[in-house]
Design an enzyme around this catalytic site. Structure first.
Site, PDB file in Angstrom:
ATOM      1  N   CYS A 151     -25.467  68.492 -21.312  1.00  7.40           N
ATOM      2  CA  CYS A 151     -25.557  67.037 -21.537  1.00  7.40           C
ATOM      3  C   CYS A 151     -24.551  66.291 -20.657  1.00  7.40           C
ATOM      4  CB  CYS A 151     -25.314  66.769 -23.020  1.00  7.40           C
ATOM      5  SG  CYS A 151     -24.989  65.055 -23.443  1.00  7.40           S
ATOM      6  N   CYS A 195     -22.036  64.125 -22.544  1.00  2.00           N
ATOM      7  CA  CYS A 195     -21.111  65.019 -23.256  1.00  2.00           C
ATOM      8  C   CYS A 195     -20.037  65.533 -22.310  1.00  2.00           C
ATOM      9  CB  CYS A 195     -21.858  66.208 -23.863  1.00  2.00           C
ATOM     10  SG  CYS A 195     -23.139  65.756 -25.051  1.00  2.00           S
TER      11      CYS A 195
END
Length: 131
Positions: free
Chosen positions: A58, A61
């Site tokens: 991600c 992230c």
């Protein structure tokens, strides 16, 4: 479709809608602060805990990861910060209703008190922890 059957269709739709509402309301939302966490780090904590649900693949992230690590060092002794990989811990992520990542959940006394999705600032993380 005959015009005499319209009443049956409307009644059937109304019954289905009512059943959907009843079934949807049967399970309380964890974001209302009523659900206890199943995470051991949260259940046994005597201080506020911020959990980041993330994945290595991600992009947001990865960008917020260093901020979370820095926050963890900054609040050591006053709060706990935990990063949880949703790919490795899919059951825990599902039990907390994680639908997007990153998602941050703050817990106090084992109960969820705040939830934010997306890459958030360190100031927002501190606010969620009550610091």
């Amino acid at each position: 479709m005959k015009s005499s059957n319209i009443g049956l269709w409307i009644a059937g739709a109304a019954i289905a809608w009512c059943a959907w509402i009843v079934l949807d309301m049967a399970e309380p939302l964890s974001s209302q602060g009523t659900a206890y966490s199943t995470l051991p780090e949260v259940k046994n904590a005597t201080m506020p805990v911020l959990v980041e649900f993330y994945a290595d693949w991600c992009g947001p992230c990865r960008s917020v990861g260093p901020v979370v690590e820095d926050l963890s060092r900054e609040v050591a002794g006053r709060a706990k910060v935990v990063r949880l990989d949703v790919d490795a811990e899919s059951d825990l992520a599902a039990s907390h209703g994680i639908r997007s990542i990153p998602t941050f959940i703050a817990f106090k006394d084992g109960r969820e008190v705040a939830r934010e999705s997306g890459a958030i600032s360190k100031a927002k993380m501190l606010q969620m922890l009550g610091l």
